[in-house]
Write an enzyme that holds these catalytic residues in place. Structure first.
Site, short mmCIF file in Angstrom:
data_model
loop_
_atom_site.label_atom_id
_atom_site.label_comp_id
_atom_site.label_asym_id
_atom_site.label_seq_id
_atom_site.Cartn_x
_atom_site.Cartn_y
_atom_site.Cartn_z
N LYS A 57 -4.52 -6.07 -2.30
CA LYS A 57 -4.36 -7.10 -1.52
C LYS A 57 -4.61 -8.62 -2.72
CE LYS A 57 -7.14 -4.76 2.04
NZ LYS A 57 -8.54 -4.76 2.56
N SER A 90 -8.33 0.23 0.10
CA SER A 90 -9.53 0.17 1.22
C SER A 90 -9.79 1.14 2.37
CB SER A 90 -8.23 -0.37 2.77
OG SER A 90 -9.68 -1.29 3.97
N HIS A 91 -9.50 1.40 3.40
CA HIS A 91 -10.11 3.00 4.22
C HIS A 91 -9.15 3.80 4.89
CE1 HIS A 91 -7.73 -0.15 6.93
NE2 HIS A 91 -7.97 1.19 7.89
N ARG A 138 0.50 -2.35 20.86
CA ARG A 138 0.76 -3.47 20.32
C ARG A 138 1.04 -2.25 19.60
NH1 ARG A 138 -2.31 -3.74 16.43
NH2 ARG A 138 -0.85 -5.11 15.21
N SER A 172 1.71 -1.15 15.32
CA SER A 172 0.58 -1.19 14.35
C SER A 172 1.88 -1.71 13.37
CB SER A 172 -0.21 1.01 13.64
OG SER A 172 -0.29 -0.15 12.80
N ASP A 232 -16.73 -0.37 4.93
CA ASP A 232 -15.52 0.60 4.17
C ASP A 232 -15.27 0.45 3.02
OD1 ASP A 232 -14.78 -2.03 4.05
OD2 ASP A 232 -12.34 -1.49 4.83
N ARG A 252 0.68 -0.67 0.22
CA ARG A 252 -0.08 0.36 -0.50
C ARG A 252 1.47 1.19 -0.06
NH1 ARG A 252 -5.49 -0.22 3.88
NH2 ARG A 252 -5.07 -1.74 3.47
N ASP A 311 -13.76 -0.62 0.07
CA ASP A 311 -13.68 -1.98 -0.55
C ASP A 311 -14.62 -3.19 0.36
OD1 ASP A 311 -11.96 -2.64 1.85
OD2 ASP A 311 -10.84 -3.69 0.96
N THR A 326 0.38 -1.57 10.30
CA THR A 326 0.15 -0.95 8.94
C THR A 326 0.76 0.83 9.24
OG1 THR A 326 -1.72 0.33 9.54
CG2 THR A 326 -1.09 -2.43 8.23
N HIS A 385 -13.53 -6.39 10.57
CA HIS A 385 -13.31 -7.84 9.96
C HIS A 385 -14.18 -9.05 10.77
CE1 HIS A 385 -10.43 -6.15 7.48
NE2 HIS A 385 -10.23 -5.09 7.66
N ASP A 433 -14.42 -4.88 3.24
CA ASP A 433 -14.52 -6.26 3.78
C ASP A 433 -14.51 -5.53 5.61
OD1 ASP A 433 -12.44 -4.29 4.48
OD2 ASP A 433 -10.70 -5.87 3.60
N ARG A 434 -15.16 -4.92 6.18
CA ARG A 434 -14.82 -4.37 6.93
C ARG A 434 -16.70 -3.70 7.21
NH1 ARG A 434 -10.50 -0.26 9.93
NH2 ARG A 434 -8.49 -1.28 9.41
#
Length: 459
Positions: free
Chosen positions: A114, A104-105, A426, A428, A242, A12, A244, A430, A327, A246-247
């Protein structure tokens, strides 16, 4: 070559800044070689509504063709249709690999890929290895004049859903859907009409500039339009997607269901026909979800990320997986990938035998915990994983005034289990941020855990 585009779950970047003609062509070429290595000969490619998606498709398919792979074009589709093409959607051509061109978003200037190869997500170390190989690849862009075969995976997908959701014919409630000018309506509208489901559609026209609101339903601010419409028109069920598709987000008049709450509802539904279902959650999910699912089956905690959860789902042959972001992965009566359109139809099935008020009561009846929303601490790509290790080291020698630690779970960052709750930190995969979330049995404990952990991260 900008290596930052090669991320954990996908590739991306920004069109023409780091997603250049040369780069995208080489990505197609190298992915083609990986498809051929599986003894397959073809790939299906589709794209989302972003203005530069058709151009990226031209560059990418030329790379695949240069590698010797046959390309099937699916046109503008939701991401789940690209996954579906590797199962039933392209079975007549023996297709098991696909690439979805989508940002995506992300904001409009972003785009990416993807990737599914041989029905498995292409991610993590595989993407990193591809990036390193691409950096040394000496091949020039070459436009192809090979005639491309069109694959109508979308029509196959719609036929599949209409057949498998016959129980929704003449659904008793009106539904409002917010597509956020993404590609969700391309997939779902025909299905809703075929099943005679009364519905109102907001922002259904695909527009890659996203003129109405950002297409990310996991952000509360992006749900205001659909909530206002539900209230003004007395519509009991709302569903948002979202960019595309997938959410998914699910709403009833008095509640917005998080991913872990939907997992509880779906797990209980699955348990009606399957004894002891296995359900996978990610590290950000509430402890309530794990406790409730363990009453009827087996709950498994795993890493955040759609590629991680898809892989773990197949490894355990689990029935369902869920992320807080919406998701949802059904391996029960489906193929085990994240599909917000399919999840929306499964959600409507919940209301066939229960009213919206009863569904709300189910969630209201769960044990009461206090939780923060997902927090984000800005850092750098170079520092973020080192900071997680530093936090682990500090926790091993926590000061005397630090809350009692019962357990540390480090499958993805650090989830610290306290006497009355937990904290998560954590990195990320992305973006250059540390992600935090806190949950406790009281507001006082929640505030204490948050204060002490954040002090340890940022003294």
């Amino acid at each position: 070559m900008d290596m930052s585009i090669f991320r954990e779950y996908d590739i991306r970047g920004i069109y023409e800044q780091n997603l250049t003609q040369e780069c995208v062509f080489k990505i197609g070429y190298l992915l083609g070689k990986r498809v051929l290595a599986t003894n397959e000969q073809s790939v299906a490619i589709g794209y989302d509504a972003r203005t530069h998606s058709p151009i990226l498709y031209q560059w990418l398919k030329d790379g695949f063709i240069a590698s010797g792979v046959r390309v099937y074009f699916m046109g503008m589709i939701p991401t789940p249709v690209a996954y579906f093409a590797t199962f039933e959607g392209g079975i007549q051509y023996g297709i098991k690999s696909s690439v979805m061109i989508t940002g995506s978003h992300n904001p409009p200037q972003y785009n990416g890929f993807k990737i599914t190869i041989s029905q498995k997500p292409f991610y993590g170390a595989q993407i990193q290895a591809l990036g390193k190989e691409l950096a040394t690849l000496d091949i020039a862009y070459c436009a192809s004049d090979v005639k491309i075969t069109e694959l109508n995976a979308l029509e196959n997908y719609q036929k599949f859903c209409i057949k498998h959701f016959e129980k929704l014919v003449n659904f008793p409630y009106e539904v409002v859907l917010d597509y956020g000018n993404g590609v969700g309506a391309i997939g779902l509208e025909h299905i809703l009409e075929a099943l005679n489901i009364r519905h109102t559609s907001l922002f259904a026209t695909p527009d890659g500039t996203f003129p109405n609101h950002h297409p990310d339903p996991s952000e509360e601010k992006n749900l205001q339009d659909i909530k206002n419409h539900m209230s003004a028109h007395n519509i009991p069920i709302g569903i948002a997607f979202d960019g595309d598709a997938d959410r998914v987000a699910l709403m009833t008049p008095n509640h917005n269901y998080k991913g872990d709450e939907m997992a509880i509802l779906f797990a209980r539904d699955i348990a009606k026909s399957i004894k002891n279902p296995i359900v996978i959650g990610e590290v950000k999910c509430s402890q309530i979800m794990y406790d409730e699912i363990n009453k009827i089956g087996q709950a498994v905690m795993y890493k955040t990320g759609h590629s991680n959860l898809k892989t773990k789902l197949k490894e355990l042959n689990a029935h369902l997986a869920a992320e807080m972001s919406g998701h949802l992965f059904f391996n029960d009566r489906y193929f085990g990938y994240d599909d917000a359109l399919y999840a929306a139809l499964r959600a409507l099935l919940l209301f066939v035998d229960s009213t919206p008020q009863q569904i709300e009561a189910t969630i209201a009846g769960l044990p009461r915990l206090y939780a923060t929303n997902e927090g984000k601490i800005a850092t750098s790509e170079e520092r973020k994983f080192a900071q997680i290790q530093e936090l682990k080291d500090k926790l091993m020698r926590a000061p005397k005034d630090f809350p009692h630690i019962k357990e540390i779970i480090d499958i993805d960052g650090v989830r610290i289990i306290f006497d009355e709750g937990w904290a998560l930190v954590r990195a990320s995969n992305t973006t250059p941020v540390l992600v935090t979330r806190f949950e406790a049995t009281s507001e006082e404990a929640l505030a204490l855990y948050q204060k002490k952990v954040l002090e340890m991260i940022q003294p």
